[in-house]
Enzyme design. Structure first.
Site, mmCIF file in Angstrom:
data_model
loop_
_atom_site.group_PDB
_atom_site.id
_atom_site.type_symbol
_atom_site.label_atom_id
_atom_site.label_comp_id
_atom_site.label_asym_id
_atom_site.label_seq_id
_atom_site.Cartn_x
_atom_site.Cartn_y
_atom_site.Cartn_z
ATOM 1 C CB THR A 1 -0.945 0.014 1.216
ATOM 2 O OG1 THR A 1 -0.168 -0.001 2.418
ATOM 3 C CG2 THR A 1 -1.868 -1.184 1.213
ATOM 4 C CG ASP A 2 -0.503 4.621 -2.202
ATOM 5 O OD1 ASP A 2 -1.350 4.721 -1.281
ATOM 6 O OD2 ASP A 2 -0.777 4.818 -3.400
ATOM 7 C CB ALA A 3 1.745 8.084 1.439
#
Ligand SMILES: CC(C)(COP(=O)(O)OP(=O)(O)OC[C@H]1O[C@@H](n2cnc3c(N)ncnc32)[C@H](O)[C@@H]1OP(=O)(O)O)[C@@H](O)C(=O)NCCC(=O)NCCSC(=O)c1cc(O)c2ccccc2c1O
Length: 139
Positions: free
Chosen positions: A16-18
């Protein structure tokens, strides 16, 4: 009767990303893992020993359309099917679903290649026995 190969993953934190959603690049890793798993399920390997050399499947094209966000710990169902079983190439379609919601669709084209001891690759026709096994997931 042929049908898609089905597999399932739980979304890892590292994927997952920010923004808290699955990063676009992670879909490609999941597609590759699902394809390799499908090959094992029909008794093949993505690196199949063949005498002095190995038969492998380098990628020549990879795309993915993203339709809905996927989040950490979601369970994702991946359906792998073969859209085109060519003379040397195979085009895979990967449909990603979370709780029956279509979230992404990816396509990857791979080419059957002989890989020698020096890691030189040359495309070859898909062997008949391999073609027969792949046909189980050709739609
Ligand atoms: C792979 C190549 C050596 C093929 O070159 P060649 O000139 O022999 O191929 P042709 O032009 O004759 O085409 C054969 C066949 O493929 C179809 N095709 C070719 N290009 C495309 C394309 N862009 N899109 C769709 N289809 C294409 C063509 O229509 C023919 O189809 P038929 O069915 O009609 O026969 C050469 O292309 C090459 O070296 N390319 C670079 C490959 C590369 O570096 N890819 C990036 C990384 S590869 C990778 O990540 C990888 C992942 C794995 O999971 C692997 C697993 C196992 C082994 C290797 C892996 C791997 O390398």
């Amino acid at each position: 009767m042929s049908s898609p190969y089905q597999t399932r993953r739980r979304i890892e934190f590292r994927d997952t990303d920010a923004a808290g959603i699955m990063h676009f690049s992670a879909f490609f890793t999941y597609m590759e893992q699902a394809e390799h798993e499908m090959l094992r399920s029909v008794g093949l390997s993505v690196m199949q020993p063949d005498g002095e050399s190995t038969i492998g499947w380098p990628r020549v094209s990879a795309t993915c359309d993203y339709k809905s966000a996927v989040r950490f710990e979601d369970i994702i169902d991946i359906a792998v099917s073969i859209l085109h079983l060519g003379s040397k190439s195979v085009r895979y379609r990967h449909e990603f679903r979370v709780a029956d919601r279509l979230v992404a669709v990816g396509e990857i084209t791979v080419v059957c290649c002989r890989i020698d001891a020096r890691h030189q690759i040359a495309s070859i026709e898909i062997p008949a026995a391999t073609r027969e096994r792949l046909a189980r997931h050709t739609v």
